[in-house]
Design an enzyme around this catalytic site. Structure first.
Site, PDB file in Angstrom:
ATOM      1  N   ASP A  76      -5.759  -8.808   3.068  1.00 14.64           N
ATOM      2  CA  ASP A  76      -4.951  -9.657   3.941  1.00 14.64           C
ATOM      3  C   ASP A  76      -5.754 -10.922   4.255  1.00 14.64           C
ATOM      4  O   ASP A  76      -6.935 -11.016   3.932  1.00 14.64           O
ATOM      5  CB  ASP A  76      -4.539  -8.917   5.217  1.00 14.64           C
ATOM      6  CG  ASP A  76      -5.730  -8.432   6.033  1.00 14.64           C
ATOM      7  OD1 ASP A  76      -6.839  -8.960   5.846  1.00 14.64           O
ATOM      8  OD2 ASP A  76      -5.546  -7.539   6.858  1.00 14.64           O
ATOM      9  N   ASP A 129      -1.480 -17.195   7.291  1.00 15.70           N
ATOM     10  CA  ASP A 129      -0.203 -17.473   7.945  1.00 15.70           C
ATOM     11  C   ASP A 129      -0.366 -17.410   9.450  1.00 15.70           C
ATOM     12  O   ASP A 129      -1.436 -17.091   9.974  1.00 15.70           O
ATOM     13  CB  ASP A 129       0.867 -16.485   7.493  1.00 15.70           C
ATOM     14  CG  ASP A 129       0.552 -15.055   7.938  1.00 15.70           C
ATOM     15  OD1 ASP A 129      -0.648 -14.687   7.984  1.00 15.70           O
ATOM     16  OD2 ASP A 129       1.482 -14.299   8.245  1.00 15.70           O
ATOM     17  N   GLN A 147       7.670 -15.836   7.403  1.00 19.10           N
ATOM     18  CA  GLN A 147       7.720 -15.562   8.836  1.00 19.10           C
ATOM     19  C   GLN A 147       9.127 -15.878   9.360  1.00 19.10           C
ATOM     20  O   GLN A 147      10.047 -16.072   8.586  1.00 19.10           O
ATOM     21  CB  GLN A 147       6.647 -16.366   9.566  1.00 19.10           C
ATOM     22  CG  GLN A 147       5.225 -15.879   9.332  1.00 19.10           C
ATOM     23  CD  GLN A 147       4.939 -14.523   9.973  1.00 19.10           C
ATOM     24  OE1 GLN A 147       5.678 -14.061  10.857  1.00 19.10           O
ATOM     25  NE2 GLN A 147       3.876 -13.868   9.534  1.00 19.10           N
ATOM     26  N   ASP A 172       2.117  -1.296   3.537  1.00 15.89           N
ATOM     27  CA  ASP A 172       0.807  -0.861   4.022  1.00 15.89           C
ATOM     28  C   ASP A 172       0.917  -0.564   5.507  1.00 15.89           C
ATOM     29  O   ASP A 172       1.781  -1.111   6.197  1.00 15.89           O
ATOM     30  CB  ASP A 172      -0.256  -1.946   3.812  1.00 15.89           C
ATOM     31  CG  ASP A 172      -0.231  -2.976   4.932  1.00 15.89           C
ATOM     32  OD1 ASP A 172      -1.027  -2.854   5.887  1.00 15.89           O
ATOM     33  OD2 ASP A 172       0.618  -3.894   4.878  1.00 15.89           O
ATOM     34  N   CYS A 223       4.334  20.572   1.229  1.00 17.83           N
ATOM     35  CA  CYS A 223       3.374  19.552   0.803  1.00 17.83           C
ATOM     36  C   CYS A 223       2.436  20.119  -0.258  1.00 17.83           C
ATOM     37  O   CYS A 223       1.944  21.241  -0.130  1.00 17.83           O
ATOM     38  CB  CYS A 223       2.565  19.056   2.004  1.00 17.83           C
ATOM     39  SG  CYS A 223       1.284  17.849   1.589  1.00 17.83           S
ATOM     40  N   CYS A 281      -0.541  18.736  -1.107  1.00 13.83           N
ATOM     41  CA  CYS A 281      -1.903  18.226  -0.987  1.00 13.83           C
ATOM     42  C   CYS A 281      -2.913  19.367  -0.930  1.00 13.83           C
ATOM     43  O   CYS A 281      -2.572  20.509  -0.622  1.00 13.83           O
ATOM     44  CB  CYS A 281      -2.044  17.314   0.235  1.00 13.83           C
ATOM     45  SG  CYS A 281      -2.285  18.171   1.818  1.00 13.83           S
ATOM     46  N   CYS A 292      -3.150  21.340   2.492  1.00 10.13           N
ATOM     47  CA  CYS A 292      -2.102  22.343   2.711  1.00 10.13           C
ATOM     48  C   CYS A 292      -2.283  23.552   1.792  1.00 10.13           C
ATOM     49  O   CYS A 292      -1.873  24.661   2.134  1.00 10.13           O
ATOM     50  CB  CYS A 292      -0.730  21.716   2.500  1.00 10.13           C
ATOM     51  SG  CYS A 292      -0.250  20.574   3.816  1.00 10.13           S
ATOM     52  N   HIS A 302      -4.368  14.764   4.264  1.00  7.23           N
ATOM     53  CA  HIS A 302      -2.972  15.229   4.275  1.00  7.23           C
ATOM     54  C   HIS A 302      -2.007  14.089   4.562  1.00  7.23           C
ATOM     55  O   HIS A 302      -1.015  13.900   3.837  1.00  7.23           O
ATOM     56  CB  HIS A 302      -2.767  16.337   5.309  1.00  7.23           C
ATOM     57  CG  HIS A 302      -1.312  16.583   5.575  1.00  7.23           C
ATOM     58  ND1 HIS A 302      -0.521  17.360   4.758  1.00  7.23           N
ATOM     59  CD2 HIS A 302      -0.492  16.102   6.552  1.00  7.23           C
ATOM     60  CE1 HIS A 302       0.724  17.349   5.213  1.00  7.23           C
ATOM     61  NE2 HIS A 302       0.767  16.606   6.298  1.00  7.23           N
TER      62      HIS A 302
END
Length: 373
Positions: free
Chosen positions: A91, A143, A194, A271, A309, A311, A314, A340
């Site tokens: 960013d 920005d 914006q 994100d 899940c 993952c 889990c 997770h």
């Protein structure tokens, strides 16, 4: 480097495809975890690789202060510094800087470091230079991100200054003025739209940003406190005027309901710190909604965080064990819950890709909103 998106399938406005960069291919829609200081909190590069994460976000504001862009550049850029082979998006630092109430002029923003109080100045040109030194695959133009709600004149001023800074940042990025490295030549730069929740200003900002001409486009200044019913029309207004053949990135959005609604409008990239921040505080993302691991009901629960899940957390550890770790403040708790949450949210978005391909996006959307709406 202009990025284009090859659309594989659409379902209404929702779309799935691939973005090809100099580093590789990014499947869309895609959620990127936030690695603020060149690290996704509690995780390392091997964790991200194991989850199949192809793109992370790093924070320009923090990295320009600690350890410094020159040091990162001297050590080979973020990828070598982190030992990370995937993509990195940086960013511009604008959101963090404006939360510090800097002194802003047409030239740039002057602010104090949160680390030692030293004074720094960021301009559209220096933001491009710093991100080039960091070696990101995708960098964001500087920005102006106003808080919401703000007076109409404040939103309008932010649109105008964002456009002026965007033109300067784009010119600096293309020219390089001697600081572009060979690594930086393959970078892409995204412009930012914006306009708050004002539909007219969103359209104006989108049109002006496209006129400048960027390698991809982002929608900023949303999900900053406004209700979703105000966010979505503003998002739709901007998207209508962004190129259909280039990536569209909604900045700072990570709650499942907002993601699924934005995918339905045609957004490709997301994100947010939500999955990592929630994990550190014991909040778990599941197919049944939020789970609070500290609650007594989990004290003897031998089941996984989410039975649906896939993952590795889990697959191996119980709610009872994870509650025990979290209650004692064990660092392992934050690590496992973060694995997770990041995997779960990433898999949610991967599932939306399949839903678009199979023509059942609206069904998938309703299923998410029934739980998270």
């Amino acid at each position: 480097m202009k990025l284009t998106i090859d659309i594989e399938a659409t379902d209404g406005a929702a779309r799935t495809g691939t973005i090809t960069s100099a580093r590789g291919v990014l499947p869309t829609p895609l959620f990127m975890p936030v690695g603020t200081r060149a690290s996704v909190k509690a995780l390392d590069a091997a964790d991200l690789e194991a989850m199949g994460i192809p793109l992370i976000l790093a924070n320009t504001y923090h990295l320009m202060l600690r350890p410094g862009a020159d040091l990162v550049a001297d050590l080979g850029g973020l990828h070598r510094f982190m030992d990370w082979g995937g993509h990195v998006l940086t960013d511009s630092g604008g959101y963090q800087i404006f939360s510090l109430e800097p002194k802003v002029t047409d030239e740039g923003a002057t602010f104090r470091s949160t680390y030692d109080g030293s004074t720094h100045r960021l301009t559209p040109e220096s933001a491009a230079q710093i991100q080039s030194k960091l070696g990101a695959d995708i960098q964001m133009v500087l920005d102006v991100c106003p808080p919401l709600p703000s007076a109409p004149r404040v939103i309008k001023a932010a649109v105008d200054r964002t456009h002026a800074w965007g033109r300067r940042g784009r010119a600096a990025f293309l020219d390089g003025a001697g600081w572009r490295t060979d690594r930086g030549l393959d970078q892409a730069q995204f412009g930012i739209v914006q306009g708050g929740t004002d539909l007219t200003l969103r359209v104006e900002s989108a049109q002006r940003t496209v006129e400048t001409g960027f390698d991809g486009y982002a929608i900023g200044g949303l999900s900053v406190g406004e209700p979703r019913e105000e966010m979505l029309p503003a998002l739709a207004a901007a998207l209508e005027h962004l190129p259909a053949d280039q990536p569209r990135y909604l900045m700072g959005v990570g709650d499942p309901a907002s993601i699924v609604e934005a995918v339905g409008l045609g957004v490709d990239l997301f994100d947010c710190v939500l999955p990592t921040r929630h994990a550190r505080h014991g909040t778990v993302l599941t197919s049944q909604g939020r789970l609070y691991i500290k609650n007594l009901v989990h004290e003897r629960d031998e089941g996984p965080l989410d039975p649906s899940c896939g993952c590795r957390v889990c697959a191996r550890w119980s709610r009872a064990y994870l509650r025990h770790l979290h209650r004692l403040g064990e660092p392992t708790a934050a690590r496992l819950l973060t694995i997770h949450n990041v995997a779960w949210l990433s898999d949610l978005v991967v599932g939306l890709r399949a839903a678009v391909r199979e023509g059942r996006f609206d069904q998938a959307r309703r299923a998410v909103l029934d739980v998270w709406g």
